[in-house]
Scaffold this motif. Sequence first.
Motif, short mmCIF file in Angstrom:
data_model
loop_
_atom_site.label_atom_id
_atom_site.label_comp_id
_atom_site.label_asym_id
_atom_site.label_seq_id
_atom_site.Cartn_x
_atom_site.Cartn_y
_atom_site.Cartn_z
N VAL A 134 0.72 -1.12 -0.11
CA VAL A 134 0.08 0.01 0.15
C VAL A 134 0.90 1.27 -0.12
N ASP A 135 0.36 2.39 -0.35
CA ASP A 135 1.13 3.68 -0.58
C ASP A 135 0.53 4.32 0.92
N ASP A 136 1.23 5.69 0.89
CA ASP A 136 1.16 6.28 2.22
C ASP A 136 -0.50 6.56 2.56
N GLN A 137 -1.40 6.43 1.52
CA GLN A 137 -2.81 6.77 1.92
C GLN A 137 -3.49 5.51 2.10
N GLY A 138 -2.72 4.21 1.99
CA GLY A 138 -3.52 2.92 2.56
C GLY A 138 -4.22 2.53 1.14
N ARG A 139 -3.83 2.73 -0.20
CA ARG A 139 -4.18 2.43 -1.26
C ARG A 139 -3.46 1.21 -1.99
N PRO A 140 -3.87 0.14 -2.27
CA PRO A 140 -3.08 -1.21 -2.74
C PRO A 140 -2.25 -0.60 -4.10
N SER A 184 2.57 -5.67 -10.09
CA SER A 184 1.51 -4.07 -10.04
C SER A 184 1.17 -3.94 -11.58
N PRO A 185 0.23 -3.31 -11.75
CA PRO A 185 -0.68 -2.57 -10.44
C PRO A 185 -1.66 -3.90 -9.79
N ALA A 186 -2.05 -3.35 -8.54
CA ALA A 186 -2.76 -4.25 -7.87
C ALA A 186 -4.29 -4.49 -8.71
N VAL A 187 -4.67 -5.85 -9.05
CA VAL A 187 -5.96 -6.01 -9.39
C VAL A 187 -7.03 -6.10 -8.08
N THR A 188 -7.93 -5.22 -7.82
CA THR A 188 -8.62 -4.89 -6.72
C THR A 188 -10.19 -5.54 -7.01
N ALA A 189 -10.85 -5.65 -6.11
CA ALA A 189 -12.58 -5.77 -5.91
C ALA A 189 -12.97 -4.98 -5.09
N ARG A 190 -14.25 -4.93 -5.07
CA ARG A 190 -14.96 -4.06 -4.31
C ARG A 190 -16.08 -5.16 -3.28
N PRO A 191 -16.26 -4.52 -2.11
CA PRO A 191 -17.24 -5.25 -1.23
C PRO A 191 -18.55 -5.63 -1.78
N MET A 235 -10.31 -12.78 -11.19
CA MET A 235 -9.24 -13.73 -10.70
C MET A 235 -8.91 -14.50 -11.89
N ALA A 236 -9.80 -14.93 -12.53
CA ALA A 236 -9.51 -15.99 -13.88
C ALA A 236 -8.97 -14.92 -14.66
N ARG A 237 -9.50 -13.67 -15.14
CA ARG A 237 -9.06 -13.11 -16.25
C ARG A 237 -7.71 -12.49 -15.84
N HIS A 238 -7.15 -12.05 -14.62
CA HIS A 238 -5.92 -11.62 -14.47
C HIS A 238 -4.89 -12.63 -13.82
N HIS A 239 -5.55 -14.03 -13.89
CA HIS A 239 -4.52 -14.99 -13.41
C HIS A 239 -4.06 -14.79 -12.19
N VAL A 240 -4.81 -14.40 -10.95
CA VAL A 240 -4.31 -14.16 -9.71
C VAL A 240 -5.20 -15.07 -8.58
N LYS A 241 -4.57 -15.32 -7.55
CA LYS A 241 -5.30 -16.26 -6.74
C LYS A 241 -6.15 -15.56 -5.43
N ARG A 242 -5.97 -14.09 -5.29
CA ARG A 242 -6.51 -13.37 -4.35
C ARG A 242 -6.68 -11.91 -4.71
N LEU A 243 -7.69 -10.99 -4.34
CA LEU A 243 -7.73 -9.88 -4.75
C LEU A 243 -7.84 -8.90 -3.47
N PRO A 244 -7.18 -7.96 -3.24
CA PRO A 244 -7.33 -6.77 -2.30
C PRO A 244 -8.60 -6.09 -2.50
N VAL A 245 -9.17 -5.83 -1.59
CA VAL A 245 -10.75 -5.41 -1.73
C VAL A 245 -10.51 -3.72 -1.14
N VAL A 246 -11.11 -2.89 -2.00
CA VAL A 246 -10.98 -1.63 -1.60
C VAL A 246 -12.45 -0.89 -1.44
N ASP A 247 -12.44 0.29 -0.68
CA ASP A 247 -13.71 0.96 -0.64
C ASP A 247 -13.82 2.12 -1.74
#
Length: 222
Positions: free
Chosen positions: A41-47, A94-101, A112-124
């Motif tokens: 995360v950056d200084d503002q807590g953004r992935p 990077s960049p982080a592939v994120t999801a929404r709640p 996850m399938a499209r970006h070939h990742v196993k997890r997603l950081p969730v952001v507001d």
Amino acid sequence: MLHQMVGDLMTTGVVSVRRDTGFKDIVQHLAEHNITAVPVVDDQGRPIGVVSEADLLRKQESQADPGGHLAAAHLLPAERAKAHALTAEGLMSSPAVTARPQWSVVEAARAMARHHVKRLPVVDDAGHLVGIISRGDLLHVFLRRDPTIREEIMTDVLTRTLGLDPGTVTVQVAEGRVTLSGTVPQESLIPITLRLSESVDGVVDVTHHLHAETAGRAGTPR
């Protein structure tokens, strides 16, 4: 119908690191918290990225085989850069592939399938890290009990959504596999009933022995 969303399934209180977090400190975080990746995360807590075990293992992959049995690994330039990186900024994907709640399980799984990742950081809405969701978290919907699935199909799909008489369709559920039997007013309702039943959380498969009431009267003289 009510579906579990990413916000219901995600892990909160996420362990994260900063750009300048060192290699060994990242490894320590993974070991202490029994996790396989950590958001950066950056200084503002953004992935801004994610460091996974695979990213960290580039360092070992790049090294010569001590026993001399294996040829030197061929690494792409980006992989070679990670192999020599000392901080999260150089190690992260990077960049982080994120999801929404508010995302559905389907949206998260497809991302996850499209970006070939196993997890997603969730952001507001402001982009701040509020959780993380993994493939294992998404699979939790399949832990729903058969009676719960059956009740949702009977009540929400057949009665409330389709307006069917609950006595005309029988619903059986075994290990998440749904079988529908009985009659519906029109042939066109059969694929709709199947599609809605398949969308219920925890359903593995749907088969049917449904018939349309109008089909039985086709060709009958008036």
